[in-house]
Write a protein that holds these residues in place. Structure first.
Motif, mmCIF file in Angstrom:
data_model
loop_
_atom_site.group_PDB
_atom_site.id
_atom_site.type_symbol
_atom_site.label_atom_id
_atom_site.label_comp_id
_atom_site.label_asym_id
_atom_site.label_seq_id
_atom_site.Cartn_x
_atom_site.Cartn_y
_atom_site.Cartn_z
ATOM 1 N N GLN A 3 4.685 -0.251 -1.513
ATOM 2 C CA GLN A 3 3.584 0.495 -2.122
ATOM 3 C C GLN A 3 2.945 -0.331 -3.211
ATOM 4 O OE1 GLN A 3 5.280 4.350 -3.320
ATOM 5 N NE2 GLN A 3 4.099 5.271 -1.658
ATOM 6 N N VAL A 5 0.323 0.308 -6.414
ATOM 7 C CA VAL A 5 -0.288 1.363 -7.208
ATOM 8 C C VAL A 5 -1.081 0.754 -8.346
ATOM 9 C CG1 VAL A 5 0.099 3.419 -8.593
ATOM 10 C CG2 VAL A 5 1.575 2.959 -6.628
ATOM 11 N N SER A 7 -3.617 0.878 -11.707
ATOM 12 C CA SER A 7 -3.863 1.689 -12.904
ATOM 13 C C SER A 7 -4.774 0.915 -13.832
ATOM 14 C CB SER A 7 -2.536 2.036 -13.608
ATOM 15 O OG SER A 7 -1.871 0.860 -14.014
ATOM 16 N N CYS A 22 -1.502 -3.576 -11.221
ATOM 17 C CA CYS A 22 -1.081 -3.170 -9.877
ATOM 18 C C CYS A 22 0.418 -3.394 -9.780
ATOM 19 C CB CYS A 22 -1.816 -3.979 -8.824
ATOM 20 S SG CYS A 22 -1.220 -3.701 -7.140
ATOM 21 N N GLY A 109 -3.540 -0.862 -2.121
ATOM 22 C CA GLY A 109 -3.388 0.315 -2.957
ATOM 23 C C GLY A 109 -4.494 1.315 -2.656
ATOM 24 N N LYS A 110 -4.452 2.439 -3.338
ATOM 25 C CA LYS A 110 -5.439 3.493 -3.095
ATOM 26 C C LYS A 110 -6.690 3.317 -3.937
ATOM 27 C CE LYS A 110 -2.101 6.922 -1.548
ATOM 28 N NZ LYS A 110 -1.552 8.278 -1.735
#
Length: 118
Positions: A3, A5, A7, A22, A109-110
């Motif tokens: 994963q 992620v 921010s 990340c 990532g999203k």
């Protein structure tokens, strides 16, 4: 399961700065290459910067001198320091990675939204 992620996104004024992070989880193997990409709704995604295992760094022309990509291998974290931000930098920023010997990213990532006002 790997994963990524992101921010650190948010809003800033023109000329301001933001720092994106990340975090990689789900594997202890070091990536071959990681990068930042961005996309404005309705437009194609574009590469912003990438860094490979050997420390090689590439920047898109439109961010040279303003953005800095870096990596904390111990913590499997990728950063993007963005300075002198412009309204045209407004986009969703994505972190990506590959463990293959390639610059084609396999994991994404999203995304995190960056909005720059004039």
């Amino acid at each position: 399961q790997v994963q990524l992620v992101e921010s650190g996104g948010g809003s800033a004024q023109s000329g301001g700065s933001l720092r994106l992070s990340c975090a990689v989880s789900g594997t202890s193997y070091r990536t071959y290459c990681m990068g930042w990409y961005r996309q404005v709704p309705g437009k194609e995604r574009e590469a912003v910067a990438r860094i490979d295992r050997a420390g090689g760094i590439w920047y898109a022309e439109f961010v040279k001198g303003r953005f800095t990509i870096s990596q904390d291998n111990a913590k499997s974290t990728l950063f993007l320091q963005m300075n002198s931000l412009e309204p045209d930098d407004t986009a969703i920023y994505y972190c990506a990675a590959t463990w293959r010997i390639s610059y084609n990213m396999d994991y994404w990532g999203k995304g995190t939204l960056v909005t720059i006002s004039s």
